[in-house]
Design a protein around this motif. Sequence first.
Motif, PDB file in Angstrom:
ATOM      1  N   LEU A   1       0.845  -1.186   0.000  1.00  0.00           N
ATOM      2  CA  LEU A   1       0.000   0.000   0.000  1.00  0.00           C
ATOM      3  C   LEU A   1       0.879   1.234   0.000  1.00  0.00           C
ATOM      4  O   LEU A   1       1.812   1.337   0.789  1.00  0.00           O
ATOM      5  N   ILE A   2       0.581   2.149  -0.901  1.00  0.00           N
ATOM      6  CA  ILE A   2       1.299   3.414  -0.967  1.00  0.00           C
ATOM      7  C   ILE A   2       0.297   4.508  -0.641  1.00  0.00           C
ATOM      8  O   ILE A   2      -0.819   4.524  -1.163  1.00  0.00           O
ATOM      9  N   SER A   3       0.703   5.424   0.230  1.00  0.00           N
ATOM     10  CA  SER A   3      -0.194   6.498   0.647  1.00  0.00           C
ATOM     11  C   SER A   3       0.027   7.720  -0.230  1.00  0.00           C
ATOM     12  O   SER A   3       1.035   8.415  -0.116  1.00  0.00           O
ATOM     13  N   CYS A   4      -0.946   7.989  -1.099  1.00  0.00           N
ATOM     14  CA  CYS A   4      -0.918   9.201  -1.916  1.00  0.00           C
ATOM     15  C   CYS A   4      -1.349  10.360  -1.014  1.00  0.00           C
ATOM     16  O   CYS A   4      -2.359  10.252  -0.315  1.00  0.00           O
ATOM     17  N   PRO A   5      -0.606  11.467  -0.999  1.00  0.00           N
ATOM     18  CA  PRO A   5      -0.970  12.597  -0.147  1.00  0.00           C
ATOM     19  C   PRO A   5      -2.351  13.174  -0.460  1.00  0.00           C
ATOM     20  O   PRO A   5      -2.967  13.797   0.398  1.00  0.00           O
ATOM     21  N   TRP A   6      -2.855  12.959  -1.686  1.00  0.00           N
ATOM     22  CA  TRP A   6      -4.144  13.520  -2.072  1.00  0.00           C
ATOM     23  C   TRP A   6      -5.267  12.485  -2.076  1.00  0.00           C
ATOM     24  O   TRP A   6      -6.414  12.831  -1.839  1.00  0.00           O
ATOM     25  N   CYS A   7      -4.963  11.229  -2.352  1.00  0.00           N
ATOM     26  CA  CYS A   7      -5.997  10.200  -2.508  1.00  0.00           C
ATOM     27  C   CYS A   7      -6.026   9.183  -1.367  1.00  0.00           C
ATOM     28  O   CYS A   7      -6.943   8.380  -1.300  1.00  0.00           O
ATOM     29  N   GLY A   8      -5.020   9.172  -0.520  1.00  0.00           N
ATOM     30  CA  GLY A   8      -4.956   8.206   0.571  1.00  0.00           C
ATOM     31  C   GLY A   8      -4.269   6.913   0.140  1.00  0.00           C
ATOM     32  O   GLY A   8      -3.581   6.860  -0.878  1.00  0.00           O
ATOM     33  N   ASP A   9      -4.453   5.870   0.936  1.00  0.00           N
ATOM     34  CA  ASP A   9      -3.807   4.586   0.668  1.00  0.00           C
ATOM     35  C   ASP A   9      -4.387   3.922  -0.571  1.00  0.00           C
ATOM     36  O   ASP A   9      -5.608   3.807  -0.711  1.00  0.00           O
ATOM     37  N   ARG A  10      -3.469   3.483  -1.451  1.00  0.00           N
ATOM     38  CA  ARG A  10      -3.861   2.804  -2.682  1.00  0.00           C
ATOM     39  C   ARG A  10      -2.901   1.655  -2.948  1.00  0.00           C
ATOM     40  O   ARG A  10      -1.774   1.627  -2.466  1.00  0.00           O
ATOM     41  N   ASP A  11      -3.322   0.718  -3.790  1.00  0.00           N
ATOM     42  CA  ASP A  11      -2.499  -0.422  -4.178  1.00  0.00           C
ATOM     43  C   ASP A  11      -1.320   0.055  -5.023  1.00  0.00           C
ATOM     44  O   ASP A  11      -1.438   0.995  -5.808  1.00  0.00           O
ATOM     45  N   GLU A  12      -0.203  -0.626  -4.882  1.00  0.00           N
ATOM     46  CA  GLU A  12       1.021  -0.238  -5.594  1.00  0.00           C
ATOM     47  C   GLU A  12       0.880  -0.201  -7.111  1.00  0.00           C
ATOM     48  O   GLU A  12       1.607   0.529  -7.786  1.00  0.00           O
ATOM     49  N   VAL A  13      -0.041  -0.976  -7.676  1.00  0.00           N
ATOM     50  CA  VAL A  13      -0.183  -1.016  -9.134  1.00  0.00           C
ATOM     51  C   VAL A  13      -0.666   0.315  -9.706  1.00  0.00           C
ATOM     52  O   VAL A  13      -0.558   0.554 -10.904  1.00  0.00           O
ATOM     53  N   GLU A  14      -1.176   1.216  -8.855  1.00  0.00           N
ATOM     54  CA  GLU A  14      -1.640   2.524  -9.312  1.00  0.00           C
ATOM     55  C   GLU A  14      -0.508   3.538  -9.456  1.00  0.00           C
ATOM     56  O   GLU A  14      -0.727   4.643  -9.944  1.00  0.00           O
ATOM     57  N   PHE A  15       0.703   3.180  -9.031  1.00  0.00           N
ATOM     58  CA  PHE A  15       1.811   4.126  -8.969  1.00  0.00           C
ATOM     59  C   PHE A  15       2.950   3.740  -9.903  1.00  0.00           C
ATOM     60  O   PHE A  15       3.105   2.582 -10.260  1.00  0.00           O
ATOM     61  N   SER A  16       3.759   4.731 -10.247  1.00  0.00           N
ATOM     62  CA  SER A  16       4.994   4.503 -11.006  1.00  0.00           C
ATOM     63  C   SER A  16       6.143   5.149 -10.246  1.00  0.00           C
ATOM     64  O   SER A  16       6.018   6.252  -9.712  1.00  0.00           O
ATOM     65  N   TYR A  17       7.252   4.445 -10.229  1.00  0.00           N
ATOM     66  CA  TYR A  17       8.452   4.912  -9.546  1.00  0.00           C
ATOM     67  C   TYR A  17       9.134   5.970 -10.395  1.00  0.00           C
ATOM     68  O   TYR A  17       9.261   5.820 -11.605  1.00  0.00           O
ATOM     69  N   GLY A  18       9.589   7.050  -9.769  1.00  0.00           N
ATOM     70  CA  GLY A  18      10.214   8.136 -10.504  1.00  0.00           C
ATOM     71  C   GLY A  18      11.681   8.343 -10.207  1.00  0.00           C
ATOM     72  O   GLY A  18      12.266   9.313 -10.669  1.00  0.00           O
ATOM     73  N   GLY A  19      12.283   7.471  -9.426  1.00  0.00           N
ATOM     74  CA  GLY A  19      13.709   7.586  -9.145  1.00  0.00           C
ATOM     75  C   GLY A  19      14.013   8.291  -7.844  1.00  0.00           C
ATOM     76  O   GLY A  19      13.141   8.581  -7.033  1.00  0.00           O
ATOM     77  N   GLN A  20      15.275   8.583  -7.662  1.00  0.00           N
ATOM     78  CA  GLN A  20      15.763   9.222  -6.448  1.00  0.00           C
ATOM     79  C   GLN A  20      15.241  10.651  -6.349  1.00  0.00           C
ATOM     80  O   GLN A  20      15.278  11.411  -7.322  1.00  0.00           O
ATOM     81  N   ALA A  21      14.765  11.029  -5.176  1.00  0.00           N
ATOM     82  CA  ALA A  21      14.287  12.394  -4.951  1.00  0.00           C
ATOM     83  C   ALA A  21      15.468  13.332  -4.725  1.00  0.00           C
ATOM     84  O   ALA A  21      16.522  12.916  -4.248  1.00  0.00           O
ATOM     85  N   GLY A  22      15.282  14.586  -5.080  1.00  0.00           N
ATOM     86  CA  GLY A  22      16.278  15.605  -4.789  1.00  0.00           C
ATOM     87  C   GLY A  22      17.445  15.679  -5.757  1.00  0.00           C
ATOM     88  O   GLY A  22      18.457  16.301  -5.449  1.00  0.00           O
TER      89      GLY A  22
END
Length: 83
Positions: free
Chosen positions: A3-24
Amino acid sequence: MLLISCPWCGDRDEVEFSYGGQAGVAYPADPEALTDAEWAEYVFVRDNPKGPFAERWVHTNGCRRWFDAVRDTATHRFLEDRS
């Protein structure tokens, strides 16, 4: 299932997300002045720690917003939201 917590949508399944790499990772101030080796390092070389790691994620199948999160790379547990 992760489960990944979207700051706007709340907890969602990982399949809804894409990894964007290292932050900063800042874009080079003058990319035209970089040598091929410096450009390759900017594009391809990233930290790879075991433990907490700041990452970029996008809620691809939801609100489509980007956010930063800290994830433990050993356990895959999300530790905090940094949006």
